[in-house]
Design a protein around this motif. Structure first.
Motif, PDB file in Angstrom:
ATOM      1  N   GLU A  36      34.861  32.456  36.240  1.00  0.00           N
ATOM      2  CA  GLU A  36      35.901  33.075  37.062  1.00  0.00           C
ATOM      3  C   GLU A  36      35.796  34.601  37.069  1.00  0.00           C
ATOM      4  OE1 GLU A  36      39.962  33.348  34.745  1.00  0.00           O
ATOM      5  OE2 GLU A  36      38.915  31.490  34.231  1.00  0.00           O
ATOM      6  N   TYR A  37      35.098  35.171  36.084  1.00  0.00           N
ATOM      7  CA  TYR A  37      34.930  36.623  36.007  1.00  0.00           C
ATOM      8  C   TYR A  37      33.642  37.105  36.655  1.00  0.00           C
ATOM      9  CZ  TYR A  37      38.791  36.470  32.762  1.00  0.00           C
ATOM     10  OH  TYR A  37      40.023  36.265  32.197  1.00  0.00           O
ATOM     11  N   LYS A  63      38.231  42.351  38.517  1.00  0.00           N
ATOM     12  CA  LYS A  63      38.400  41.530  37.316  1.00  0.00           C
ATOM     13  C   LYS A  63      37.948  42.357  36.107  1.00  0.00           C
ATOM     14  CE  LYS A  63      39.570  37.269  38.571  1.00  0.00           C
ATOM     15  NZ  LYS A  63      40.646  36.504  37.968  1.00  0.00           N
ATOM     16  N   ARG A  64      38.742  42.319  35.033  1.00  0.00           N
ATOM     17  CA  ARG A  64      38.389  43.012  33.799  1.00  0.00           C
ATOM     18  C   ARG A  64      37.953  41.965  32.790  1.00  0.00           C
ATOM     19  NH1 ARG A  64      42.680  47.390  32.066  1.00  0.00           N
ATOM     20  NH2 ARG A  64      41.031  47.604  30.543  1.00  0.00           N
ATOM     21  N   VAL A  65      36.887  42.247  32.101  1.00  0.00           N
ATOM     22  CA  VAL A  65      36.356  41.306  31.120  1.00  0.00           C
ATOM     23  C   VAL A  65      36.246  42.030  29.781  1.00  0.00           C
ATOM     24  CG1 VAL A  65      34.479  39.742  30.556  1.00  0.00           C
ATOM     25  CG2 VAL A  65      35.032  40.179  32.948  1.00  0.00           C
TER      26      VAL A  65
END
Length: 67
Positions: A36-37, A63-65
């Motif tokens: 999803e990232y 998106k932040r991972v």
């Protein structure tokens, strides 16, 4: 990147993982990046709290991972 405890953090883009090498135990810890990232984690950075953040070469913008 080397954190405050002398652990080495790596972005394993080709394998879609993030790795931490523990300099005391000489062991690796591996985290799979959730799809999803995005995929292919790239440039990593440690924040002031010691969290490791990576950019993704593919995926959804914004998106932040982190680990």
């Amino acid at each position: 990147m080397i954190d405050k405890e002398d652990n080495v953090w790596l972005s394993g883009g080709g394998k879609n993982v993030v790795l931490k090498f523990d300099s005391k135990t000489l062991q690796f810890t591996k985290w799979d990046v959730p799809q999803e990232y995005g995929s292919k984690p790239h440039t990593g950075e440690l924040d002031a709290s010691g969290n490791y953040w990576v950019t993704m070469q593919t995926g959804k913008p914004g998106k932040r991972v982190g680990w």
